[in-house]
Design a protein around this motif. Structure first.
Motif, PDB file in Angstrom:
ATOM      1  N   GLN A   1     -25.989-110.222   5.648  1.00 19.64           N
ATOM      2  CA  GLN A   1     -25.923-109.980   4.199  1.00 19.64           C
ATOM      3  C   GLN A   1     -27.317-109.955   3.609  1.00 19.64           C
ATOM      4  N   HIS A   3     -29.369-110.020  -0.206  1.00 22.79           N
ATOM      5  CA  HIS A   3     -29.224-110.341  -1.621  1.00 22.79           C
ATOM      6  C   HIS A   3     -30.495-109.953  -2.353  1.00 22.79           C
ATOM      7  N   VAL A   5     -32.036-110.542  -6.231  1.00 23.89           N
ATOM      8  CA  VAL A   5     -31.769-111.318  -7.444  1.00 23.89           C
ATOM      9  C   VAL A   5     -32.955-111.226  -8.395  1.00 23.89           C
ATOM     10  N   CYS A  22     -38.150-110.440  -8.910  1.00 25.65           N
ATOM     11  CA  CYS A  22     -37.004-110.024  -8.103  1.00 25.65           C
ATOM     12  C   CYS A  22     -37.270-110.417  -6.659  1.00 25.65           C
ATOM     13  N   ALA A  24     -35.761-110.585  -2.717  1.00 29.32           N
ATOM     14  CA  ALA A  24     -34.783-110.138  -1.732  1.00 29.32           C
ATOM     15  C   ALA A  24     -34.691-111.192  -0.634  1.00 29.32           C
ATOM     16  N   SER A  25     -33.476-111.464  -0.185  1.00 28.69           N
ATOM     17  CA  SER A  25     -33.291-112.483   0.852  1.00 28.69           C
ATOM     18  C   SER A  25     -32.127-112.107   1.753  1.00 28.69           C
ATOM     19  N   GLY A  26     -32.018-112.819   2.869  1.00 31.49           N
ATOM     20  CA  GLY A  26     -30.919-112.564   3.791  1.00 31.49           C
ATOM     21  C   GLY A  26     -31.419-111.993   5.100  1.00 31.49           C
ATOM     22  N   TYR A 110     -30.709-101.355  -2.092  1.00 34.34           N
ATOM     23  CA  TYR A 110     -30.044-102.570  -2.548  1.00 34.34           C
ATOM     24  C   TYR A 110     -30.466-102.852  -3.984  1.00 34.34           C
ATOM     25  N   GLY A 112     -30.155-105.353  -7.593  1.00 36.31           N
ATOM     26  CA  GLY A 112     -29.825-106.631  -8.187  1.00 36.31           C
ATOM     27  C   GLY A 112     -28.742-106.467  -9.245  1.00 36.31           C
ATOM     28  N   GLN A 113     -28.340-107.589  -9.839  1.00 40.79           N
ATOM     29  CA  GLN A 113     -27.257-107.573 -10.809  1.00 40.79           C
ATOM     30  C   GLN A 113     -27.747-107.187 -12.200  1.00 40.79           C
TER      31      GLN A 113
END
Length: 121
Positions: A1, A3, A5, A22, A24-26, A110, A112-113
């Motif tokens: 996954q 993410h 954020v 911002c 990014a991770s995972g 990808y 973010g929200q």
């Protein structure tokens, strides 16, 4: 996954400043370009600024000279420093990252929200 954020949005008066972050991770193998986009009510999403892995930047004409994009590759993080904000900068700001996860065979986009930025006059 994977993410993505964002953080750092808020309410500011015209002429003020905000800094968006911002991260990014995972399961990330590599990240190419990262960028910021925004969408105001009733309008299409538009590019604000992008930055390549090597640091090449690109800005929308409307923000040139006021916004600065930067990134920290070690932290998988991109920033947007916004100065001299105007009411027309009001929008939801979205982070985008071109990421290749460990489990994928190619890069993908990808998002973010989103984080709200409101500039009052």
């Amino acid at each position: 996954q994977v993410h993505v954020v964002e953080s750092g949005g808020g309410l500011v008066q015209a002429g003020g400043s905000l800094r968006l972050s911002c991260a990014a991770s995972g399961s990330i193998l590599s990240i190419n370009a990262m960028g910021w986009y925004r969408q105001a009510p009733g309008k299409q999403r538009e590019m604000v600024a992008t930055i390549s892995r090597g640091g090449t930047t690109n800005y929308a004409d409307s923000v040139k000279g006021r916004f600065t994009i930067s990134r920290d590759n070690a932290k998988n993080t991109v920033y947007l420093q916004m100065n001299s904000l105007k009411p027309e900068d009001t929008a939801v700001y979205y982070c985008n990252a071109r990421i290749k996860p460990f489990y994928a065979i190619q890069f993908g986009d990808y998002w973010g929200q989103g984080t709200q930025v409101t500039v009052s006059s």
